[in-house]
Design an enzyme around this catalytic site. Structure first.
Site, short mmCIF file in Angstrom:
data_model
loop_
_atom_site.label_atom_id
_atom_site.label_comp_id
_atom_site.label_asym_id
_atom_site.label_seq_id
_atom_site.Cartn_x
_atom_site.Cartn_y
_atom_site.Cartn_z
N LYS A 282 0.85 -1.18 0.00
CA LYS A 282 0.00 0.00 0.00
C LYS A 282 0.89 1.24 0.00
O LYS A 282 1.84 1.34 0.78
CB LYS A 282 -0.90 -0.02 1.24
CG LYS A 282 -2.03 0.99 1.25
CD LYS A 282 -2.92 0.73 2.45
CE LYS A 282 -4.09 1.69 2.50
NZ LYS A 282 -4.97 1.41 3.66
N GLU A 368 -18.71 -6.58 10.66
CA GLU A 368 -19.61 -5.83 11.52
C GLU A 368 -20.63 -6.72 12.24
O GLU A 368 -20.96 -6.48 13.40
CB GLU A 368 -20.35 -4.75 10.71
CG GLU A 368 -19.47 -3.65 10.17
CD GLU A 368 -18.79 -3.98 8.87
OE1 GLU A 368 -18.02 -3.14 8.37
OE2 GLU A 368 -19.02 -5.10 8.34
N ARG A 396 -25.28 -3.21 8.07
CA ARG A 396 -25.02 -4.62 7.80
C ARG A 396 -25.30 -5.51 9.00
O ARG A 396 -25.37 -6.72 8.88
CB ARG A 396 -23.56 -4.79 7.37
CG ARG A 396 -23.09 -3.79 6.35
CD ARG A 396 -21.70 -4.06 5.88
NE ARG A 396 -21.73 -5.00 4.77
CZ ARG A 396 -20.65 -5.38 4.09
NH1 ARG A 396 -19.48 -4.93 4.43
NH2 ARG A 396 -20.76 -6.23 3.10
#
Length: 639
Positions: A282, A368, A396
């Protein structure tokens, strides 16, 4: 003229030499840093996926072949290669490019929902559809190792692996991070692979083997499958997926474009589901991003100096930072408080708590649903969990909130960052659904602080509740100045009381400052107004019902959905109490909002102070006209 300027569609890549493609990768990174440094946006993820995206568009034929990016914050390079370079001057601004894939922008974008771990399910359905329709089209899903921590990804893999003759290429972009370093067993497995001292030798072995392997024929998957009798026994990187019965290619250096292309070509021709495991970094190619320990310049919120990485504007106090500090104080006072995040420890402000109380801090990955039910278990075990999550992502885990937490009366606190209109990140990131969704949960208490002082106060009140879920929600960005109350009536703050009892303005959370401004405009028109902040908006405080009885018009103001929101709940409470005072709910119509800055979006929806005041004046005038009646003698009176 640079190479990048010559690329207007993916087919243009096929005419470029290896040398030109190397130059193109460098120009793309320079372009990204230059543009994102002016507007903010997702930088680190895109710097890390340049060669991989080039390879994807050289091997597959978009848009006939479908490329689906999980989350989508790594799709800037894809946008550049599909004719949208000119839009980056207005990235994430009205009239410019969305920060995520957008169906309205290009036929090359199919999925624009930026909630993680869903790409494999989309890809599974697409591949099934093309097979049923007899269409010879390829489907590619690009998913990060962070998104693989989400349970939905594994539900999809379970189904994908069962279809041996259905072509589907899954590219795992493995950089060891989501927003922040990836956590959990899967992450540990991949990290062990990357950090093994034999890893560089393995990469070289795979590269040499692939370069001399034909694209078809029996020897192909002896190599692609990890050189079964050698590499598999040494490191077993493919075991993670092979147990599902899926073919595996890798590990591959994701910054070696030629190698990635070769692997993708082979996967493309296999005729069934294949995992291509690419290891990337990244922020690759931009030292400032690579050295950023927090998140590798994941998403600078505004303009910054590209030479130093320093923000152009000095950052002010933020809602998240205030929550961060107050939670640490609570942690010092109460050893039963634990913190949970879903792969967003730093963005949600739990990083300071984790540093001071590492044994009481849990990052569950992009999961979640698991976070919410795990919180229920912690509460059952005598702890008080504080779950910090973006408002849009709580959607969610509604079932878990309802059936796992509320049904069992668990004392858990949910802190929803980025609630209401968030703006630049577009429709899937606006936290405008939470108050409508949560209104139906029995026993749940929902608070909305209007300023920093109330955030501290309400957080403390929330964690004091031990027999039901509590929710505290606040917006994105800078804190507003504190809005003082002139009195508190059984938990309801009265902010303004001017003139007659004409209008009761009920302001939810961060809309309180707007409500005070509206009140000033109304009093200037000779209209009496009372402005209140309920602080706790669920359940409806009886004080609001009592106040409504004494006013001629009630207006509920919220930066959330009108359907089923706080205003709707207030209307039901007034009806149940047989209070006939008219109610107007000022909120967001149930629609997906395009990306723009929060003030502009609110103004567009009539939620700015000027428009709200004008609307209330008109409603009061209509009420006056309706109240004029003529008695039997022709006299005019007010009814």
């Amino acid at each position: 003229m640079g190479v990048l300027e010559k690329v207007r569609e993916p087919a243009d890549l096929n005419a470029l030499s290896d040398e030109q493609l190397t130059t193109l990768a460098r120009e793309i990174r320079d372009f990204l840093v230059a543009k994102v440094s002016r507007t903010g946006g997702h930088l680190g993820p895109n710097l890390g996926i340049v060669e991989l995206t080039l390879a994807l568009h050289r091997v597959f034929e978009s848009p006939r072949d479908r490329i689906i990016f999980d989350v989508g914050h790594q799709a800037y390079v894809h946008k550049m290669l599909t004719g949208r370079q000119d839009g980056f001057d207005l990235l994430r601004q009205k009239g410019g490019l969305s920060g995520y894939p957008s169906r309205a922008e290009s036929e090359h974008d199919l999925v624009e929902n930026s909630h993680a771990s869903a790409s494999l399910s989309y890809a599974d359905g697409l591949a099934k559809a093309y097979q049923l329709r007899g269409e010879d089209r390829h489907v590619v899903a690009v998913i990060g190792d962070g998104a693989l921590t989400g349970g939905m990804a594994w539900e999809a893999l379970n189904n994908i692996a069962g279809a041996k003759d259905r072509p589907l290429v899954i590219v795992v972009n493995d950089n060891g991070r989501s927003y922040t370093p990836t956590v959990g067993g899967i992450a540990d497995h991949l990290t062990a692979l990357r950090t093994d001292p034999r890893y560089e030798r393995v990469l070289d072995l795979v590269k040499r083997s692939l370069s001399r392997t034909p694209l078809v024929g029996p020897p192909l998957y002896d190599v692609l499958h990890g050189i079964k009798r050698g590499l598999k026994d040494v490191m077993a990187p493919q075991g993670l997926f092979e147990d599902l019965g899926m073919k595996y290619v890798g590990p591959i250096d994701g910054h070696d474009r030629e190698l990635v292309e070769h692997a993708l070509e082979q996967a493309k021709n296999f005729g069934g589901p294949v995992i291509v495991h690419c290891v990337t970094r990244k922020g690759y190619g931009y030292d400032i991003a690579e050295q950023d320990e927090a998140d590798c310049f994941h998403s600078p919120s505004g303009a910054f100096d590209p030479l130093t990485g320093t923000p152009v504007a000095a950052p002010g106090a933020k809602w998240t930072n205030l929550f961060r500090d107050e939670l640490v104080e609570l942690g010092r006072e109460r050893p039963d408080i634990v913190a949970i995040t879903a792969a967003m420890r730093h963005p949600t402000g739990l990083d300071a708590f984790a540093r001071e109380f590492p044994e009481r801090s849990f990052d569950v990955g992009i999961a979640e649903q698991h976070a919410v039910t795990s919180a229920a278990g912690l509460a059952m075990g005598g702890m008080h969990p504080v779950v910090a999550i973006y408002s849009t992502f709580l959607n969610r885990a509604f079932d878990q909130m309802l059936m796992d937490v509320a049904l069992h009366g668990c004392g858990a606190t949910f802190v929803l960052d980025r609630a209401g209109v968030t703006g630049e990140d577009g429709p899937s990131h606006n936290g405008m659904w939470d108050m409508s969704i949560l209104q139906v949960v029995p026993g749940l208490r929902l608070s909305a602080p209007r300023d920093g002082a109330r955030l501290r106060e309400l957080l403390r009140e929330a964690v004091a509740v031990d027999d039901a879920p509590t929710v505290l929600r606040f917006p994105k960005g800078a804190l507003v100045d504190d809005v003082p109350a002139i009195e508190r009536r059984d938990g309801v703050d009265v902010l303004v009381r001017e003139g007659d009892t004409d209008v009761l303005l009920v302001c939810v959370g961060s809309m309180a400052a707007t409500g005070v401004e509206v009140a000033a405009r109304l009093t200037g028109q000779g209209i009496g107004v009372t402005v209140v902040d309920p602080r706790w908006v669920k359940p409806v405080n009886p004080v609001l019902v009592d106040l409504a009885r004494t006013h001629r018009l009630v207006v509920s103001l919220e930066d959330s959905g009108r359907v089923g929101g706080c205003g709707a709940a207030l209307g039901l409470a007034l009806s149940d109490a047989r209070v006939g005072t008219p109610l107007h709910v000022a909120g967001i119509a149930q629609r997906f909002l395009e990306h723009d800055k929060r003030p502009q979006l609110l103004a567009e929806m009539g939620l700015g102070a000027q428009d709200l005041a004008r609307d209330i004046v008109e409603r009061m005038a209509q009420a006056d006209d309706a109240a004029l009646v003529t008695d039997d003698h022709g006299a005019v009176s007010r009814g």
